[in-house]
Structures are given as C-alpha cells and as structure tokens.
Design a protein around this motif. Sequence first.
Motif, short mmCIF file in Angstrom:
data_model
loop_
_atom_site.label_atom_id
_atom_site.label_comp_id
_atom_site.label_asym_id
_atom_site.label_seq_id
_atom_site.Cartn_x
_atom_site.Cartn_y
_atom_site.Cartn_z
N ALA A 1 -2.34 -11.55 -7.67
CA ALA A 1 -1.73 -12.44 -6.66
C ALA A 1 -2.06 -11.89 -5.28
N PRO A 2 -2.37 -12.77 -4.34
CA PRO A 2 -2.65 -12.31 -2.97
C PRO A 2 -1.41 -11.68 -2.33
N SER A 3 -1.62 -10.58 -1.64
CA SER A 3 -0.53 -9.93 -0.90
C SER A 3 -0.17 -10.75 0.32
N LYS A 4 1.09 -10.66 0.73
CA LYS A 4 1.54 -11.35 1.95
C LYS A 4 1.38 -10.46 3.18
N SER A 5 1.25 -9.15 2.92
CA SER A 5 1.03 -8.19 4.01
C SER A 5 0.23 -7.02 3.47
N LEU A 6 -0.28 -6.20 4.39
CA LEU A 6 -1.09 -5.04 3.99
C LEU A 6 -0.40 -3.75 4.39
N SER A 7 -0.86 -2.67 3.78
CA SER A 7 -0.29 -1.36 4.08
C SER A 7 -0.68 -0.93 5.49
N LYS A 8 0.04 0.02 6.01
CA LYS A 8 -0.21 0.51 7.37
C LYS A 8 -1.62 1.10 7.48
N GLU A 9 -2.09 1.80 6.44
CA GLU A 9 -3.42 2.40 6.52
C GLU A 9 -4.53 1.35 6.52
N ASP A 10 -4.32 0.22 5.84
CA ASP A 10 -5.31 -0.85 5.89
C ASP A 10 -5.37 -1.49 7.27
N VAL A 11 -4.20 -1.67 7.89
CA VAL A 11 -4.12 -2.30 9.20
C VAL A 11 -4.74 -1.42 10.28
N GLU A 12 -4.62 -0.11 10.16
CA GLU A 12 -5.13 0.81 11.18
C GLU A 12 -6.65 0.83 11.26
N CYS A 13 -7.33 0.48 10.20
CA CYS A 13 -8.79 0.67 10.20
C CYS A 13 -9.58 -0.57 10.63
N GLY A 14 -8.94 -1.69 10.90
CA GLY A 14 -9.74 -2.84 11.29
C GLY A 14 -8.94 -4.07 11.63
N ILE A 15 -9.65 -5.18 11.62
CA ILE A 15 -9.08 -6.48 11.95
C ILE A 15 -8.66 -7.15 10.64
N ILE A 16 -7.46 -7.68 10.60
CA ILE A 16 -6.96 -8.36 9.41
C ILE A 16 -7.18 -9.86 9.59
N THR A 17 -7.74 -10.50 8.57
CA THR A 17 -7.94 -11.94 8.61
C THR A 17 -7.68 -12.52 7.22
N ALA A 18 -7.22 -13.74 7.20
CA ALA A 18 -7.00 -14.43 5.93
C ALA A 18 -8.25 -15.24 5.59
N ILE A 19 -8.68 -15.13 4.34
CA ILE A 19 -9.86 -15.87 3.90
C ILE A 19 -9.45 -16.72 2.70
#
Length: 136
Positions: A61-79
């Motif tokens: 199932a797709p996550s509704k949010s990401l972990s802090k370490e994922d967010v720190e390394c780049g740009i978050i976008t929904a595909i």
Amino acid sequence: MRKLTYLAVLEPASEGYGVFFPDLPGCISFGKDIEEAHQMGREALELHIYSMEKDEDLIPAPSKSLSKEDVECGIITAITVLPDLVKNEMENRRVKTNVTIPAWLKEAAESQHVNYSKLLEVALLDYLNVRREILR
C-alpha cells in the motif's frame, strides 16, 4: 480503472536527479532534470508494478508520508500510475519471433504478398481456440 499513487524521492546528483520509491525497494530511475526525473520515475513505477503483478507479488500500500531521512535527501513528489492500462499496453505490444519454413513456401507466400504477422496471429488464435480481438 485502478489508480495508484506512490511518493517518490528525487535526489539531486551531479548530472541530474536520481529517483527512488521508499515503498518499493528496487524501483529506481534517473533524469537529467526534475521534469525528466518525474517522467522516468513514472515509467519505472509502471513497469515495477506490472512486473510485481505478473510475478503475483503483493503490491505494498502506498505510504501517506515518508520518514525524516527520506525527506532530508531530496524532493518529495507523488507519482500516479494506472496499472490496468499499463497491463493492457504491455500484453498487446507487438513482439518479434523467428519462424522457419521451406524456401519454396516463403517464395509462394511473398508472391501473394502475404502478411506473415497477421496470418500467424490469426492461425495461433484459431489453433489455441482463443477468441481475442486482434488489435491493429
């Protein structure tokens, strides 16, 4: 029609952006700019989900949010992808196959302008007793 939306991380690199999906390990791509990275990420996601479904793997199932370490390394976008559309496209794409027939038969067929692909497709549908509309 089914629609799946996953969060992707576009990670800046020296020559563009790497793309990965935290929910789908192994689903990665790359683009020279943000627009291309998003497009290539969508294509990677489409093929990854198609392959998982073909292998009968469980689709997370797709996550509704990401972990802090994922967010720190780049740009978050929904595909977003449409798996049923991709499946239809993949299963109806044309593929090449080699066949061997006697030379005299090939010459006779060519003299009659035979479309080998269409003839083989119709013959296989009949032989396998499969009723499927032939897409041209």
